[in-house]
Design a protein around this motif. Sequence first.
Motif, short mmCIF file in Angstrom:
data_model
loop_
_atom_site.label_atom_id
_atom_site.label_comp_id
_atom_site.label_asym_id
_atom_site.label_seq_id
_atom_site.Cartn_x
_atom_site.Cartn_y
_atom_site.Cartn_z
N GLU A 1 0.83 -1.01 -0.04
CA GLU A 1 0.17 0.10 0.00
C GLU A 1 0.72 1.36 -0.02
O GLU A 1 0.35 2.33 -0.36
CB GLU A 1 -0.76 0.04 1.24
CG GLU A 1 -2.00 -1.03 1.28
CD GLU A 1 -2.81 -1.22 2.48
OE1 GLU A 1 -2.36 -0.40 3.53
OE2 GLU A 1 -3.81 -2.07 2.61
N LEU A 2 2.33 1.12 0.17
CA LEU A 2 3.03 2.20 0.42
C LEU A 2 3.34 2.89 -1.14
O LEU A 2 3.21 2.24 -2.19
CB LEU A 2 4.36 1.85 0.78
CG LEU A 2 4.37 1.67 2.18
CD1 LEU A 2 5.68 1.12 2.94
CD2 LEU A 2 3.79 2.95 3.44
N PRO A 3 3.70 4.19 -1.18
CA PRO A 3 4.26 4.68 -2.58
C PRO A 3 5.51 3.88 -2.92
O PRO A 3 5.95 3.27 -2.19
CB PRO A 3 4.49 6.14 -2.39
CG PRO A 3 3.41 6.34 -1.25
CD PRO A 3 3.59 5.11 -0.16
N ALA A 4 5.70 3.69 -4.34
CA ALA A 4 6.65 2.93 -4.99
C ALA A 4 7.84 3.25 -4.19
O ALA A 4 8.89 2.38 -4.00
CB ALA A 4 6.63 3.17 -6.26
N ASP B 1 8.58 4.61 -1.41
CA ASP B 1 8.64 4.03 0.10
C ASP B 1 8.71 2.36 0.11
O ASP B 1 9.64 1.96 1.11
CB ASP B 1 7.61 4.49 0.70
CG ASP B 1 7.57 6.00 1.07
OD1 ASP B 1 8.58 6.60 1.08
OD2 ASP B 1 6.52 6.57 1.30
N GLN B 2 8.00 1.80 -0.77
CA GLN B 2 8.33 0.48 -0.89
C GLN B 2 9.69 0.07 -1.19
O GLN B 2 10.31 -0.94 -0.44
CB GLN B 2 7.41 -0.31 -1.91
CG GLN B 2 5.75 -0.15 -1.79
CD GLN B 2 5.15 -0.89 -2.76
OE1 GLN B 2 5.63 -2.09 -3.25
NE2 GLN B 2 4.21 -0.25 -3.43
#
Length: 369
Positions: A82-85, A87-88
Motif C-alpha cells: 500500500e506504500l508509494p513505490a 517508500d516500498q
Amino acid sequence: LSLLEVARPGLQLTNRFRWWAIPSDTVRAVTDQPGLLKRVVYRPASVTIMRQRLMQMPADQSGLARDLGRQRIDANDDRIRELPALDQARVLELGYEYTAYEAATGGDKAANAISHMRSLLLARSRLEVPPQKPEVPVPSVRPDEGHKTSRISIGAGSRDGRRFEEIHLRPTYHDLLDHDAGYTRGAQIQFFDMRWRHYQDNDGLRLEEFKPLDIVSLSPRSDFFNPVSWKINVGWARKRFSRDEEPLVFRLNGGPGLAYGAPGLFDGNAVYYGFIEAALDVGKRFEQGYALGAGPAIGLLTNVSDRWAVNLQARSLRYGLGDDHWSRELALEQRYALTRQSALRMQLSRKQEFHEYWNSGDISLHFYF
C-alpha cells in the motif's frame, strides 16, 4: 581493523587497531604513482548504511523493514504494497540488508535467509524506481587523523586530606574519555596502563596501579541492533585495608552489560550503561589469600560539546568469598580537549573498602604522542 589501503599490488598498511562489534567503515587511499596519494575514498560499512536509512525513515516504515529482516512478514505484506513505490523500495532494500545482517550474526532464522532475501530482491525488481541507497556523510576526522595512541599525564590532587602528585603513562591505545574523533565511540582498549603517585607526607614515588589489559565495549542497543556490552581488566591496584595499609593486590575484573542511547539528552550524544561485574582480588594481606565478589555498575557517558566529555559512574561489589567485605565507588570524570593532542581532565570520587570511606579529587594534563 580499520585499514588505510594503498592501491599498490600486494601492499596494505594498517594505520591503527580499532574495536568494532560490527563490520567497520574503511578508508581507501588511492594513488597513481608509487608513494603519492591522489585521493582518499570513504566506504561506509553496511551497518552504517542501515543506520543512515533508519534516520531518514518514519517509524512505521522502519518497523516493516525490521519485521522483514527478522522474517516475521514477507515482501507481499499488504502494508508494504500500500506504500508509494519509493517508500516500498526503501523498506524492501533495508529489509534485505537487515536480513543479511541477521544471517551473518547468527540469527535464529539464518537457515531460511537465502530464499527470503531472494523474494525481497524479486519484489524490489518489480518497482521501476532508482536505488534508494542514502548518502552517508563522510566523517570530518579520518581514523588516521585522530589523537595519537600513546599518552602521558601529569597531575595533582588530594585524597582523604593527603595531597599528591601523579604521573600516568599509557603506551596505547584509547579510553572512553579520550576525544573520539577518528575512533569508535564507547570503545576502550588500553595496554600496560601505569600510574605512579607521590604523597607529600611520604617519601618516594609509589606504583599506584598497573593494568596490562583494560577493555570496555559500550555498544548501544536499539530495535534493530542488540549487541551485548562487556568489559574486562586485569592488573595490580592498591587495596585499602586501613588508612595506613594499602598494598598492591592482583585484580581480575569484568562482566557483561547493556548500553542504550539517550536521544533526548545532549542532542543524542549520551549513552547510559550497566554491567554485572565479577571481581577477584589476590594478595598476601587477605586472611585467605583472596576475595571474590560481584555486583552492579551503572554509568552515563556523554559529550556535552565537541571538546567536553563526562562519565558519571557508580559501582557496588559484595565480596562474599574469601575476605568478606564491600567495595563501593561513585565517580565523576570529565575531559576537556585543548587540542587534538592534549586534554585537561578532572576526577571527583567517593569510595569505600572494608570499613574505610574516603573522598578524592585530582586534575591532570594529558599529552598524546
